[in-house]
Design an enzyme around this catalytic site. Structure first.
Site, PDB file in Angstrom:
ATOM      1  N   TYR A 134       4.533 -16.261 -12.958  1.00  0.00           N
ATOM      2  CA  TYR A 134       3.804 -16.315 -11.698  1.00  0.00           C
ATOM      3  C   TYR A 134       2.562 -15.415 -11.670  1.00  0.00           C
ATOM      4  O   TYR A 134       1.951 -15.242 -10.628  1.00  0.00           O
ATOM      5  CB  TYR A 134       4.762 -16.055 -10.533  1.00  0.00           C
ATOM      6  CG  TYR A 134       5.662 -17.260 -10.356  1.00  0.00           C
ATOM      7  CD1 TYR A 134       5.317 -18.292  -9.506  1.00  0.00           C
ATOM      8  CD2 TYR A 134       6.818 -17.397 -11.124  1.00  0.00           C
ATOM      9  CE1 TYR A 134       6.102 -19.431  -9.398  1.00  0.00           C
ATOM     10  CE2 TYR A 134       7.611 -18.534 -11.024  1.00  0.00           C
ATOM     11  CZ  TYR A 134       7.244 -19.547 -10.158  1.00  0.00           C
ATOM     12  OH  TYR A 134       8.017 -20.683 -10.076  1.00  0.00           O
ATOM     13  N   TYR A 191      -6.405  -1.572  -3.990  1.00  0.00           N
ATOM     14  CA  TYR A 191      -6.729  -0.793  -2.797  1.00  0.00           C
ATOM     15  C   TYR A 191      -8.049  -0.064  -3.052  1.00  0.00           C
ATOM     16  O   TYR A 191      -8.190   0.654  -4.034  1.00  0.00           O
ATOM     17  CB  TYR A 191      -5.601   0.191  -2.495  1.00  0.00           C
ATOM     18  CG  TYR A 191      -4.279  -0.516  -2.289  1.00  0.00           C
ATOM     19  CD1 TYR A 191      -4.060  -1.323  -1.173  1.00  0.00           C
ATOM     20  CD2 TYR A 191      -3.254  -0.405  -3.227  1.00  0.00           C
ATOM     21  CE1 TYR A 191      -2.868  -1.979  -0.984  1.00  0.00           C
ATOM     22  CE2 TYR A 191      -2.048  -1.068  -3.046  1.00  0.00           C
ATOM     23  CZ  TYR A 191      -1.856  -1.855  -1.928  1.00  0.00           C
ATOM     24  OH  TYR A 191      -0.667  -2.520  -1.751  1.00  0.00           O
ATOM     25  N   HIS A 194       8.232  -0.488  -4.521  1.00  0.00           N
ATOM     26  CA  HIS A 194       8.350  -1.818  -5.131  1.00  0.00           C
ATOM     27  C   HIS A 194       9.736  -2.057  -5.747  1.00  0.00           C
ATOM     28  O   HIS A 194       9.869  -2.312  -6.946  1.00  0.00           O
ATOM     29  CB  HIS A 194       7.257  -2.026  -6.175  1.00  0.00           C
ATOM     30  CG  HIS A 194       5.883  -2.121  -5.586  1.00  0.00           C
ATOM     31  ND1 HIS A 194       4.807  -2.648  -6.255  1.00  0.00           N
ATOM     32  CD2 HIS A 194       5.396  -1.754  -4.364  1.00  0.00           C
ATOM     33  CE1 HIS A 194       3.727  -2.601  -5.484  1.00  0.00           C
ATOM     34  NE2 HIS A 194       4.075  -2.051  -4.328  1.00  0.00           N
ATOM     35  N   GLN A 246      10.194   3.553  -0.213  1.00  0.00           N
ATOM     36  CA  GLN A 246      10.626   2.189   0.084  1.00  0.00           C
ATOM     37  C   GLN A 246      12.062   1.927  -0.343  1.00  0.00           C
ATOM     38  O   GLN A 246      12.583   0.830  -0.127  1.00  0.00           O
ATOM     39  CB  GLN A 246       9.687   1.193  -0.600  1.00  0.00           C
ATOM     40  CG  GLN A 246       8.260   1.266  -0.109  1.00  0.00           C
ATOM     41  CD  GLN A 246       7.315   0.379  -0.900  1.00  0.00           C
ATOM     42  OE1 GLN A 246       7.701  -0.325  -1.831  1.00  0.00           O
ATOM     43  NE2 GLN A 246       6.035   0.422  -0.543  1.00  0.00           N
ATOM     44  N   GLU A 271       1.927 -13.825  -1.440  1.00  0.00           N
ATOM     45  CA  GLU A 271       2.178 -15.169  -1.945  1.00  0.00           C
ATOM     46  C   GLU A 271       3.496 -15.751  -1.454  1.00  0.00           C
ATOM     47  O   GLU A 271       4.474 -15.025  -1.253  1.00  0.00           O
ATOM     48  CB  GLU A 271       2.234 -15.161  -3.484  1.00  0.00           C
ATOM     49  CG  GLU A 271       0.953 -14.772  -4.165  1.00  0.00           C
ATOM     50  CD  GLU A 271       1.059 -14.829  -5.670  1.00  0.00           C
ATOM     51  OE1 GLU A 271       0.049 -14.514  -6.334  1.00  0.00           O
ATOM     52  OE2 GLU A 271       2.142 -15.194  -6.212  1.00  0.00           O
TER      53      GLU A 271
END
Length: 361
Positions: free
Chosen positions: A242, A253, A139, A74, A232
């Protein structure tokens, strides 16, 4: 779409849907989009290239002057924004996965000046680096938003394997940071004077935020990926927690609960909205123009990577009241969405033959 947080209507407006018009194709996994004052576009490609795209769709050679980038998974060259004073100073900011020792990496924020010929970056400088660096290809977060006061917000992922660190203030994992244009923590940051806390932190308890925008209310809005369910939307306020990975509407998963499997806890912020099943959101923009008629003005737009549509979200009194799926027929992974200087919406599709698309009224 199941939306357990609220009873939200999913409907279409009476007006004809805008038509997608391809501005450019042949981009390789484009990730971030900015608009140059002369009508051209600045586009990042995740493998580590910055491109200038002409109004006629021609894609220029890679812009020179980027720092080393840990492209893979990513990671790569991710978001890009122009400085609010770009017309005078030609400064821009970009974030990317920065290589570290022993195969580690982290999200970094850099500042540079785009040369007048737009072929190279000069004065390139990394002004902030997420700490610690981690051996991970996932991430990174990495959306940038400039606030009205000129401070910069940067979203930072939890790096997948370090989710528990999102609840700690001695690291940058799973955080939003707020810095000035030199990369320094402003003295009014919420944790600037707390012992043991990193002063750049604005908010914490996040997973992987790939959407950030300053709303019409002047506040920072973000969205983040859940695990299996629980994506979210949040209004990101100073010093707030949060909740990740303590509270979440998702599961691991495979279906096992995350942590204690709870969705609320005192002292932790519930999401404004959540998607279950996950849509894999990326890109985020508010429409402030009236180019698509009054019904759309003020809507929030979010791309879906998983289902390949653009989500138009109507808000009222700070609540989501309606959603409308756009561009479903294309089934393309929507990576970014921005409002251009012409008041129209533009999206990037995350594919090896990625496109820059304009939504034509």
């Amino acid at each position: 779409m199941a939306l357990a947080a609220l009873a939200v209507a999913v409907s279409s407006t009476a007006q004809p849907a805008p038509q997608p018009r391809t501005v450019a194709s042949g981009l390789v996994n484009p990730w971030g989009l900015a608009f140059l004052p002369d009508g051209r576009f600045l586009v990042t490609e995740r493998p580590g290239r910055l491109r200038v795209v002409g109004a006629d769709g021609r894609i220029g050679a890679p812009v020179e002057g980027l720092p080393p980038i840990a492209a893979g998974g990513q990671g790569g060259l991710l978001d890009v924004v122009l400085d609010s004073g770009f017309a005078q100073n030609r400064k821009l900011y970009f974030c990317f996965s920065e290589p570290g020792p022993g195969g580690t990496n982290s999200t970094a924020l850099a500042r540079a000046v785009l040369a007048p010929d737009a072929r190279r970056l000069t004065q390139t400088q990394v002004i902030f680096s997420q700490q610690p660096k981690v051996a991970s290809r996932a991430h990174f977060g990495c959306r940038i938003a400039e606030a009205p006061d000129g401070r910069l917000f940067l979203t930072l992922g939890d790096r997948f394997s370090r989710s528990e660190d999102a609840q700690r203030l001695d690291n940058h994992l799973g955080k939003v940071v707020r810095v000035d244009k030199e990369g320094k923590a402003p003295p009014d940051n919420p944790f600037a004077n707390r012992a043991g806390a990193l002063p750049e932190i604005w908010s914490y308890g996040h997973r992987n935020m790939q959407g950030a925008a300053i709303g019409p209310d002047g506040q920072l809005w973000t969205h983040e990926h859940g695990a299996q369910g629980g994506d979210e939307i949040n209004i990101d306020r100073a010093g707030r927690n949060y909740g990740w990975p303590v509270i979440t509407h998702g599961v691991n998963y495979g279906g096992a609960p995350i942590g204690a499997g709870i969705q609320a806890k005192e002292g932790m912020e519930p999401p404004l909205q959540h998607w279950t099943p996950s849509i894999a959101p990326s890109g985020m923009a508010f429409l402030t123009s009236d180019r698509y008629g009054p019904a759309w003005k003020g809507s929030l737009f979010v791309g879906s990577l998983k289902f390949g549509y653009l989500d138009r979200i109507e808000l009222k009194d700070g609540r989501v009241v309606r959603e409308e799926k756009l561009l479903e027929a294309g089934r393309a992974r929507i990576r970014d969405v921005r409002q251009g200087p012409d008041g129209l919406l533009y999206v990037l599709t995350d594919e090896e033959d990625g496109r820059l698309i304009r939504l034509q009224p």
